[in-house]
Design a protein around this motif. Structure first.
Motif, PDB file in Angstrom:
ATOM      1  N   ALA A 176       0.838  -1.202   0.000  1.00 41.38           N
ATOM      2  CA  ALA A 176       0.000   0.000   0.000  1.00 41.38           C
ATOM      3  C   ALA A 176       0.872   1.251   0.000  1.00 41.38           C
ATOM      4  O   ALA A 176       0.601   2.217  -0.726  1.00 41.38           O
ATOM      5  CB  ALA A 176      -0.934  -0.012   1.209  1.00 41.38           C
ATOM      6  N   VAL A 177       1.915   1.244   0.816  1.00 45.26           N
ATOM      7  CA  VAL A 177       2.847   2.375   0.862  1.00 45.26           C
ATOM      8  C   VAL A 177       3.524   2.553  -0.491  1.00 45.26           C
ATOM      9  O   VAL A 177       3.646   3.675  -1.012  1.00 45.26           O
ATOM     10  CB  VAL A 177       3.894   2.165   1.971  1.00 45.26           C
ATOM     11  N   GLU A 178       3.960   1.452  -1.072  1.00 48.18           N
ATOM     12  CA  GLU A 178       4.632   1.498  -2.370  1.00 48.18           C
ATOM     13  C   GLU A 178       3.713   2.067  -3.446  1.00 48.18           C
ATOM     14  O   GLU A 178       4.118   2.898  -4.266  1.00 48.18           O
ATOM     15  CB  GLU A 178       5.084   0.086  -2.753  1.00 48.18           C
ATOM     16  N   LEU A 179       2.445   1.631  -3.432  1.00 47.60           N
ATOM     17  CA  LEU A 179       1.505   2.083  -4.456  1.00 47.60           C
ATOM     18  C   LEU A 179       1.171   3.560  -4.298  1.00 47.60           C
ATOM     19  O   LEU A 179       1.026   4.279  -5.295  1.00 47.60           O
ATOM     20  CB  LEU A 179       0.226   1.246  -4.387  1.00 47.60           C
ATOM     21  N   VAL A 180       1.054   4.015  -3.068  1.00 49.15           N
ATOM     22  CA  VAL A 180       0.768   5.429  -2.825  1.00 49.15           C
ATOM     23  C   VAL A 180       1.867   6.299  -3.417  1.00 49.15           C
ATOM     24  O   VAL A 180       1.613   7.341  -4.041  1.00 49.15           O
ATOM     25  CB  VAL A 180       0.602   5.702  -1.309  1.00 49.15           C
ATOM     26  N   LYS A 181       3.102   5.884  -3.230  1.00 48.66           N
ATOM     27  CA  LYS A 181       4.230   6.652  -3.791  1.00 48.66           C
ATOM     28  C   LYS A 181       4.178   6.652  -5.315  1.00 48.66           C
ATOM     29  O   LYS A 181       4.468   7.671  -5.954  1.00 48.66           O
ATOM     30  CB  LYS A 181       5.543   6.060  -3.291  1.00 48.66           C
ATOM     31  N   LYS A 216       7.527  12.127   6.814  1.00 46.33           N
ATOM     32  CA  LYS A 216       8.555  13.055   6.358  1.00 46.33           C
ATOM     33  C   LYS A 216       8.807  12.903   4.863  1.00 46.33           C
ATOM     34  O   LYS A 216       8.921  13.900   4.122  1.00 46.33           O
ATOM     35  CB  LYS A 216       9.846  12.823   7.137  1.00 46.33           C
ATOM     36  N   GLU A 217       8.876  11.654   4.404  1.00 47.33           N
ATOM     37  CA  GLU A 217       9.099  11.409   2.976  1.00 47.33           C
ATOM     38  C   GLU A 217       7.934  11.929   2.139  1.00 47.33           C
ATOM     39  O   GLU A 217       8.134  12.532   1.072  1.00 47.33           O
ATOM     40  CB  GLU A 217       9.294   9.915   2.721  1.00 47.33           C
ATOM     41  N   MET A 218       6.707  11.692   2.588  1.00 46.88           N
ATOM     42  CA  MET A 218       5.534  12.170   1.857  1.00 46.88           C
ATOM     43  C   MET A 218       5.499  13.689   1.797  1.00 46.88           C
ATOM     44  O   MET A 218       5.109  14.275   0.781  1.00 46.88           O
ATOM     45  CB  MET A 218       4.260  11.644   2.514  1.00 46.88           C
ATOM     46  N   ARG A 219       5.948  14.339   2.853  1.00 43.94           N
ATOM     47  CA  ARG A 219       5.959  15.801   2.893  1.00 43.94           C
ATOM     48  C   ARG A 219       7.034  16.363   1.956  1.00 43.94           C
ATOM     49  O   ARG A 219       6.766  17.288   1.170  1.00 43.94           O
ATOM     50  CB  ARG A 219       6.207  16.278   4.326  1.00 43.94           C
ATOM     51  N   SER A 221       8.993  14.770  -0.433  1.00 43.24           N
ATOM     52  CA  SER A 221       9.093  14.272  -1.811  1.00 43.24           C
ATOM     53  C   SER A 221       7.833  14.525  -2.637  1.00 43.24           C
ATOM     54  O   SER A 221       7.925  14.708  -3.859  1.00 43.24           O
ATOM     55  CB  SER A 221       9.390  12.768  -1.809  1.00 43.24           C
ATOM     56  N   PHE A 222       6.669  14.552  -1.979  1.00 38.83           N
ATOM     57  CA  PHE A 222       5.423  14.647  -2.739  1.00 38.83           C
ATOM     58  C   PHE A 222       4.510  15.776  -2.269  1.00 38.83           C
ATOM     59  O   PHE A 222       3.388  15.909  -2.768  1.00 38.83           O
ATOM     60  CB  PHE A 222       4.668  13.316  -2.661  1.00 38.83           C
ATOM     61  N   ALA A 223       4.976  16.587  -1.331  1.00 38.19           N
ATOM     62  CA  ALA A 223       4.204  17.732  -0.822  1.00 38.19           C
ATOM     63  C   ALA A 223       2.869  17.304  -0.220  1.00 38.19           C
ATOM     64  O   ALA A 223       1.891  18.065  -0.237  1.00 38.19           O
ATOM     65  CB  ALA A 223       3.978  18.767  -1.928  1.00 38.19           C
ATOM     66  N   VAL A 224       2.797  16.084   0.292  1.00 35.30           N
ATOM     67  CA  VAL A 224       1.599  15.608   0.984  1.00 35.30           C
ATOM     68  C   VAL A 224       1.830  15.817   2.478  1.00 35.30           C
ATOM     69  O   VAL A 224       2.698  15.178   3.081  1.00 35.30           O
ATOM     70  CB  VAL A 224       1.330  14.121   0.683  1.00 35.30           C
ATOM     71  N   LYS A 225       1.048  16.703   3.070  1.00 37.92           N
ATOM     72  CA  LYS A 225       1.265  17.078   4.461  1.00 37.92           C
ATOM     73  C   LYS A 225       0.171  16.508   5.372  1.00 37.92           C
ATOM     74  O   LYS A 225      -0.970  16.342   4.939  1.00 37.92           O
ATOM     75  CB  LYS A 225       1.294  18.600   4.596  1.00 37.92           C
ATOM     76  N   PRO A 226       0.513  16.233   6.604  1.00 37.48           N
ATOM     77  CA  PRO A 226      -0.515  15.777   7.560  1.00 37.48           C
ATOM     78  C   PRO A 226      -1.456  16.915   7.919  1.00 37.48           C
ATOM     79  O   PRO A 226      -1.065  18.096   7.897  1.00 37.48           O
ATOM     80  CB  PRO A 226       0.318  15.332   8.772  1.00 37.48           C
ATOM     81  N   ASP A 227      -2.699  16.578   8.251  1.00 35.93           N
ATOM     82  CA  ASP A 227      -3.659  17.570   8.718  1.00 35.93           C
ATOM     83  C   ASP A 227      -3.967  17.315  10.188  1.00 35.93           C
ATOM     84  O   ASP A 227      -3.291  16.513  10.847  1.00 35.93           O
ATOM     85  CB  ASP A 227      -4.934  17.548   7.862  1.00 35.93           C
TER      86      ASP A 227
END
Length: 461
Positions: A176-181, A216-219, A221-227
């Motif tokens: 799931a993590v791999e696919l999201v990336k 941290k990687e999502m933020r 590398s992909f500008a996906v931030k936690p809310d």
């Protein structure tokens, strides 16, 4: 006795008066049931009203593709091109067939019934199936996504959500993590709902540092931030792990990202400090809430009172009953039980009984946890007479015994030579299904063995 379970069925009459006058327990009369509401007859449908044709329900039991095609062919002429029906049929077959055969059936459906027009939801049936395929990689998932793109349905946020949820539910979290990336690289990042669903699953199985690394990687590398929901999940996770230092750090990050902790977040942190019996920190969270202009709710005050009582600060906890009244909040059975629990910890079972009387005078009915807390406390305070009276009230009200209070009550009875009454309590525990038979019996057996050994060795019991 520090754990506060949800309220259960209460005794149908006050216990405090019975404990004061030591009179026999009398079953109160059950009031007459209220009259049943009048039921109006169903309206007769108009004769000319159009009737929606009822579509057949198909449930496949055989993975045979030829049988599935034959069945579909028999339905083509009699079934309208209803998307929901066709999706349901494909879903039913996919549960018993292979991914390739399910895909072949879909192609057959569109070829033999041109009026049927698949959409995203149709192909998501195949996508879900591919996520549960037992392949060691994402080959089946990628194959289905390629098919969707070829048919004019490239991945969207709904597709991402279906894939992530299906993979997580199939226990394929790493995939799931791999696919999201991969979706992020294809400009199809998850929305906040999907992202938080994945974070919640990661928190269940991964270390705190691993989850933080993913965020941290999502933020970066992909500008996906936690809310705010993301932070709430993270804070709840570390509090349950009793890592309050990390919870404090996350509160700081939450503020840096422009979010303001709400009452729910503060309650979670307060609960974490309660688990550690750190009354000062519990109070600190409450004061910080007030400073930040966050209004405490009923859960806040119950958690605060429980935490202070658990850490031996009962007098301080009782003061918040007045604060609650000023805020227009009425203490409930959880509030009072928390205070009684603290009093019993201080060997002040008599004070807990007085609080029971105050509680009932204010119209608040005790629950199972209240009675079990008091029973445990009375036994520990060597007030066996009061404990027996309270047990009588519990028995008359069909209140179940909890494991801790049951064992303590049996031990106290046996220590005082009242073995016959201990057997009676055992019978009630079994009959009322308070405990499993084996637990109730093994507890009684171990106590009797202990009593016999103590007598043989001439020890005081």
């Amino acid at each position: 006795m520090g754990k506060i379970p949800p309220a259960v069925r209460t005794v149908p009459f006050p216990a405090s008066s019975l404990l004061k006058n030591r009179q026999a327990v009398v079953q109160s009369e059950i009031p007459n049931p209220p009259p049943k509401p009048h039921r109006f007859p169903n309206k007769t449908p108009k004769k000319n009203a159009p009737q929606t044709p009822k579509l057949p329900t198909i449930s496949f039991t055989s993975p045979s593709l030829s049988d599935a095609k034959t069945l579909f062919n028999s339905l083509v002429n009699s079934t309208p091109a209803d998307l929901k029906f066709h999706n349901s049929l494909l879903q039913s077959y996919a549960t018993v067939s292979s991914l390739d055969d399910a895909t072949s059936l879909l192609r057959h459906m569109t070829k033999t019934h041109p009026a049927f027009s698949p959409d995203h939801s149709t192909y998501q049936v195949l996508l879900t199936k591919s996520c549960y395929s037992p392949d060691p990689n994402l080959a089946a998932v990628r194959k289905t996504l390629t098919l969707m793109a070829t048919e004019g349905f490239p991945p969207d946020k709904a597709t991402t959500d279906v894939a992530v949820r299906s993979l997580c539910n199939a226990g394929r979290l790493e995939h799931a993590v791999e696919l999201v990336k991969e979706f992020c690289l294809k400009n199809s990042p998850p929305d906040s709902v999907t992202y938080n669903f994945l974070i919640k699953h990661l928190c269940r199985t991964r270390t705190v540092s691993s989850v933080n690394g993913f965020i941290k990687e999502m933020r970066e590398s992909f500008a996906v931030k936690p809310d705010l929901v993301s932070y709430t999940i993270l804070i709840d996770n570390v509090c349950n792990r009793k890592n309050l230092r990390e919870a404090t750090r996350l509160l700081g990050l939450l503020g840096e990202d422009g979010f303001k902790p709400d009452c729910y977040v503060y309650n979670i942190v307060m609960k974490g400090y309660c688990m550690l019996s750190q009354g000062s920190e519990v109070l600190w969270v409450y004061k910080k809430m007030k400073e930040e202009g966050v209004e405490p709710d009923m859960v806040t005050y119950n958690t605060l009172i429980f935490g202070l009582s658990k850490s031996g600060r009962v007098k301080e906890a009782r003061k918040f009953l007045g604060v609650m009244a000023e805020m227009g909040l009425s203490p409930d059975e959880v509030t009072y039980t928390s205070l009684m629990n603290g009093m019993c910890r201080e060997r002040n079972a008599s004070g807990a009984l007085e609080l029971l009387e105050e509680m009932e005078a204010k119209g608040c009915s005790p629950n199972s946890c209240t009675y079990n807390t008091l029973l445990h406390g009375l036994c520990k305070a060597k007030l066996l007479g009061k404990a027996i009276e309270l047990y009588g009230v519990m028995k008359a009200g069909d209140v179940k015994l909890e494991t801790g209070s049951y064992g303590t009550f049996l031990r106290t009875l046996c220590r005082n030579g009242r073995v016959a009454e201990a057997y009676e309590v055992f019978d009630y525990a079994v009959e009322s299904k308070s405990l499993k038979d084996v637990v109730a019996y093994s507890t009684l057996e171990s106590i009797l063995k202990w009593l016999k050994k103590a007598k043989e060795q001439g020890l005081a019991v």
